[in-house]
Design a protein around this motif. Structure first.
Motif, PDB file in Angstrom:
ATOM      1  N   HIS A 264      -2.874   4.016  -3.303  1.00  0.00           N
ATOM      2  CA  HIS A 264      -2.561   2.917  -4.217  1.00  0.00           C
ATOM      3  C   HIS A 264      -2.473   1.613  -3.431  1.00  0.00           C
ATOM      4  O   HIS A 264      -2.021   1.595  -2.280  1.00  0.00           O
ATOM      5  CB  HIS A 264      -1.217   3.146  -4.911  1.00  0.00           C
ATOM      6  CG  HIS A 264      -1.193   4.306  -5.854  1.00  0.00           C
ATOM      7  ND1 HIS A 264      -1.426   4.168  -7.205  1.00  0.00           N
ATOM      8  CD2 HIS A 264      -0.968   5.626  -5.639  1.00  0.00           C
ATOM      9  CE1 HIS A 264      -1.341   5.348  -7.786  1.00  0.00           C
ATOM     10  NE2 HIS A 264      -1.060   6.252  -6.863  1.00  0.00           N
ATOM     11  N   GLU A 265      -2.872   0.510  -4.077  1.00  0.00           N
ATOM     12  CA  GLU A 265      -2.666  -0.828  -3.527  1.00  0.00           C
ATOM     13  C   GLU A 265      -2.175  -1.735  -4.660  1.00  0.00           C
ATOM     14  O   GLU A 265      -2.762  -1.747  -5.748  1.00  0.00           O
ATOM     15  CB  GLU A 265      -3.953  -1.401  -2.929  1.00  0.00           C
ATOM     16  CG  GLU A 265      -4.353  -0.760  -1.611  1.00  0.00           C
ATOM     17  CD  GLU A 265      -5.525  -1.470  -0.959  1.00  0.00           C
ATOM     18  OE1 GLU A 265      -5.960  -2.523  -1.490  1.00  0.00           O
ATOM     19  OE2 GLU A 265      -6.002  -0.974   0.083  1.00  0.00           O
ATOM     20  N   TYR A 266      -1.114  -2.473  -4.377  1.00  0.00           N
ATOM     21  CA  TYR A 266      -0.533  -3.374  -5.363  1.00  0.00           C
ATOM     22  C   TYR A 266      -0.479  -4.777  -4.759  1.00  0.00           C
ATOM     23  O   TYR A 266       0.282  -5.025  -3.816  1.00  0.00           O
ATOM     24  CB  TYR A 266       0.878  -2.919  -5.740  1.00  0.00           C
ATOM     25  CG  TYR A 266       0.976  -1.454  -6.106  1.00  0.00           C
ATOM     26  CD1 TYR A 266       0.616  -1.002  -7.366  1.00  0.00           C
ATOM     27  CD2 TYR A 266       1.431  -0.524  -5.168  1.00  0.00           C
ATOM     28  CE1 TYR A 266       0.713   0.344  -7.700  1.00  0.00           C
ATOM     29  CE2 TYR A 266       1.532   0.819  -5.490  1.00  0.00           C
ATOM     30  CZ  TYR A 266       1.171   1.253  -6.755  1.00  0.00           C
ATOM     31  OH  TYR A 266       1.266   2.586  -7.078  1.00  0.00           O
TER      32      TYR A 266
ATOM     33  N   LYS B 275       0.853  -1.187   0.000  1.00  0.00           N
ATOM     34  CA  LYS B 275       0.000   0.000   0.000  1.00  0.00           C
ATOM     35  C   LYS B 275       0.892   1.241   0.000  1.00  0.00           C
ATOM     36  O   LYS B 275       1.807   1.350   0.818  1.00  0.00           O
ATOM     37  CB  LYS B 275      -0.908   0.034   1.231  1.00  0.00           C
ATOM     38  CG  LYS B 275      -1.865  -1.145   1.343  1.00  0.00           C
ATOM     39  CD  LYS B 275      -2.728  -1.003   2.588  1.00  0.00           C
ATOM     40  CE  LYS B 275      -3.691  -2.157   2.743  1.00  0.00           C
ATOM     41  NZ  LYS B 275      -4.558  -2.002   3.958  1.00  0.00           N
TER      42      LYS B 275
ATOM     43  N   VAL C 114      -8.379  -0.526  -8.230  1.00  0.00           N
ATOM     44  CA  VAL C 114      -8.578  -1.729  -7.430  1.00  0.00           C
ATOM     45  C   VAL C 114     -10.012  -1.759  -6.919  1.00  0.00           C
ATOM     46  O   VAL C 114     -10.678  -2.790  -6.927  1.00  0.00           O
ATOM     47  CB  VAL C 114      -7.571  -1.758  -6.261  1.00  0.00           C
ATOM     48  CG1 VAL C 114      -7.811  -2.955  -5.361  1.00  0.00           C
ATOM     49  CG2 VAL C 114      -6.144  -1.772  -6.800  1.00  0.00           C
ATOM     50  N   ARG C 115     -10.475  -0.631  -6.482  1.00  0.00           N
ATOM     51  CA  ARG C 115     -11.854  -0.397  -6.064  1.00  0.00           C
ATOM     52  C   ARG C 115     -12.027   1.115  -6.058  1.00  0.00           C
ATOM     53  O   ARG C 115     -11.068   1.848  -6.284  1.00  0.00           O
ATOM     54  CB  ARG C 115     -12.136  -1.018  -4.687  1.00  0.00           C
ATOM     55  CG  ARG C 115     -11.240  -0.560  -3.572  1.00  0.00           C
ATOM     56  CD  ARG C 115     -11.591  -1.294  -2.282  1.00  0.00           C
ATOM     57  NE  ARG C 115     -10.758  -0.864  -1.170  1.00  0.00           N
ATOM     58  CZ  ARG C 115      -9.565  -1.344  -0.902  1.00  0.00           C
ATOM     59  NH1 ARG C 115      -9.050  -2.287  -1.693  1.00  0.00           N
ATOM     60  NH2 ARG C 115      -8.872  -0.903   0.126  1.00  0.00           N
TER      61      ARG C 115
ATOM     62  N   GLY D 115      -4.363   1.047  -8.727  1.00  0.00           N
ATOM     63  CA  GLY D 115      -3.205   0.205  -8.967  1.00  0.00           C
ATOM     64  C   GLY D 115      -2.123   1.055  -9.619  1.00  0.00           C
ATOM     65  O   GLY D 115      -1.923   2.211  -9.258  1.00  0.00           O
TER      66      GLY D 115
ATOM     67  N   THR E 135      -2.142  -4.681 -11.387  1.00  0.00           N
ATOM     68  CA  THR E 135      -3.221  -4.102 -12.167  1.00  0.00           C
ATOM     69  C   THR E 135      -2.935  -2.642 -12.507  1.00  0.00           C
ATOM     70  O   THR E 135      -2.472  -1.873 -11.661  1.00  0.00           O
ATOM     71  CB  THR E 135      -4.564  -4.201 -11.422  1.00  0.00           C
ATOM     72  OG1 THR E 135      -5.586  -3.591 -12.241  1.00  0.00           O
ATOM     73  CG2 THR E 135      -4.537  -3.483 -10.086  1.00  0.00           C
TER      74      THR E 135
END
Length: 513
Positions: free
Chosen positions: A107-109, A42, A82-83, A88, A78
């Motif tokens: 961001h989330e990866y 994150k 992500v939502r 991403g 992605t």
């Protein structure tokens, strides 16, 4: 793993010069982020830069030098949302949708358990602002840990990150104009982790892992470790099944060449006591004169010897990096595409609105206003009346590598879009019609290089590749690769990693559907 990266100006001293430059968290280089394969990374970016100044830049998209986004260069993650409100590796921003001063973005990866281990990096990627921000020093390393790190000899070695950067500043220590980054001759000598020619100390027989990252905006590195060998075990976060060895003092070969954006994981073993140089040798990237040789660091070998070993065996390459055979290519679509990188100009100095350059540009409906969306006009001799483009033979996949008759502007809403089916495997040839070695980079999915100038080479994986120099419209140079479009739908980009070229329009969109 949860990090916050705060974009802010910082007063620093680089190579005995006081500077006031854009940074992440007040540091050059930015913090190194480390995550294991299979974990969730994150990153929250917070833009604490001042409001965008009133700019005299003649092209609108170059006026937002304090707006930004974030690219994780090398991660297979992605490219979309992500939502809601969580991103991403999303970089298809315009200057209206970017993270402006006073704003933030989460961001989330999701790093897959099978994600190749190695060295990646992060930097801003807003079209029009990238060169200024990376040229300030806004870049940091991302380390993905996995099977390569568990090899006993590698696990026992000291792990060092080398961020090669060349922050640009004027006599007041500032970087506030695109013209400062538009000419590659403006890039100063490289620093390592913010230091000019640092000294490292090793014991005789000591083994270390060096993670080399070319985070400059234009210039290549041609690396040699005096009287020692560099054992390449991963390129661009793509592990090798066998180390490739680069010997010192080989007058018949280049050293380890890293174009802007490349990363190399190398193992070294210290030799006899003494003082050695880590160098970048002279290198011809196709400009008017070759890049000068330079000493990057000093390595002092001293103390009591230590008996450390280089690994005799490396893990098998990850499944995602298995060789793409002719059979797999045919079974998964087998389409071939042709992409062209080219600077368009009139040799007599006349503007792009005059033939023959105008005829090559193929502007939509002949609309000259489109020029301002992808061409930077300047008095600089490097860019005067020059359009930097990435064109294609057609907007559809072809089964033969056709050469284009005209080039289309590809920046902003005019960008050529390569539409690809999820799960397909394709073969692309990237043509270079210029003398300069444009470094080609594609996001999200790594590529397997199979040919250079039409001749087969031993296949290798990367995500950034320097195109051969000395290309001409009538005789372009080329690189051919194959790639798997796996796991992720969405839009991302491919572009020249001379970042001023990218900002001026040498970029296309890849849409995986």
């Amino acid at each position: 793993m949860d990090y916050t990266l705060r974009m802010t100006y910082a007063d620093l001293r680089l190579d005995n010069k006081a500077v006031n430059l854009r940074t992440y968290n007040g540091m050059i280089p930015a913090p190194t982020l480390q995550v294991d394969a299979g974990e969730l990374l994150k990153i929250r970016i917070v833009n604490d830069l001042p409001l965008n100044p009133v700019s005299q830049e003649p092209v609108e998209h170059l006026r937002y030098m304090n707006s930004a986004n974030l690219h994780t260069h090398g991660l297979h993650v992605t490219p979309g949302l992500v939502r809601p409100n969580v991103y991403g590796d999303y970089v298809v921003d315009t200057h209206t949708t970017a993270v402006h001063p006073g704003q933030s973005r989460q961001h989330e990866y999701a790093i897959g358990k099978d994600h190749p281990p190695g060295t990646s990096w992060y930097h801003p990627h807003l079209h029009g602002s990238t060169a200024i921000q990376v040229g300030s020093g806004m870049a940091g390393a991302i380390l993905i840990k996995g099977a390569l790190d568990q090899v006993p000899e590698i696990a026992a070695a000291r792990d060092r990150v080398f961020m090669f950067q060349a922050p640009i500043s004027d006599d007041k220590g500032r970087l506030e104009s695109f013209s400062q980054v538009a000419d590659p001759k403006s890039e100063p000598p490289f620093l390592i982790n913010g230091q000019r020619r640092p000294t490292l100390v090793l014991r005789p027989g000591q083994v270390e892992r060096w993670r080399l990252i070319n985070a400059g905006i234009a210039n290549y590195l041609n690396i040699e470790f005096q009287d020692h060998a560099l054992h390449l075990v991963a390129l661009d976060s793509c592990p090798r099944s066998h180390a490739q060895v680069f010997q010192s003092n080989d007058a018949q070969a280049d050293g380890l060449v890293l174009c802007p954006g490349n990363r190399a994981d190398v193992l070294i073993k210290a030799g006899a006591p003494g003082r050695y140089e880590l160098r970048t040798n002279s290198y011809d990237m196709g400009n008017e004169q070759p890049l000068d040789a330079d000493v990057l660091a000093y390595i002092v070998v001293e103390g009591s010897p230590i008996n450390m070993a280089l690994p005799q065996k490396l893990p098998p390459v990850p499944e995602a990096l298995k060789h793409i055979s002719d059979e797999e290519l045919a079974q998964k679509g087998g389409l071939r595409r042709s992409i062209v990188l080219r600077s368009v100009f009139n040799s007599d100095g006349s503007p792009l609105t005059s033939a023959p350059a105008l005829d090559l540009l193929n502007l939509p409906n002949g609309d000259l206003s489109q020029l301002s969306q992808w061409q930077y006009q300047t008095d600089s001799t490097f860019l005067a009346d020059t359009a930097l483009t990435m064109g294609a033979a057609s907007d559809k996949a072809s089964t033969q590598p056709l050469m284009p008759q005209k080039l289309a502007p590809i920046q902003s809403d005019s960008a050529i879009r390569q539409t690809v089916d999820l799960g397909s495997v394709e073969e692309w040839t990237i043509y270079n019609m210029n003398g300069v070695r444009h470094p080609f980079h594609i996001h999200i999915n790594p590529i397997e290089i199979i040919k250079v100038n039409g001749e087969a080479v031993e296949p290798f994986w990367c995500d950034t590749i320097g195109l051969p120099r000395n290309g001409k419209p009538e005789a372009p140079t080329s690189v051919t690769f194959r790639t798997r479009f796996t796991d992720f739908r969405g839009e991302y980009v491919m572009h020249c990693h001379i970042l001023a070229h990218e900002d001026m329009g040498m970029m296309q969109i890849v849409s995986v559907e």
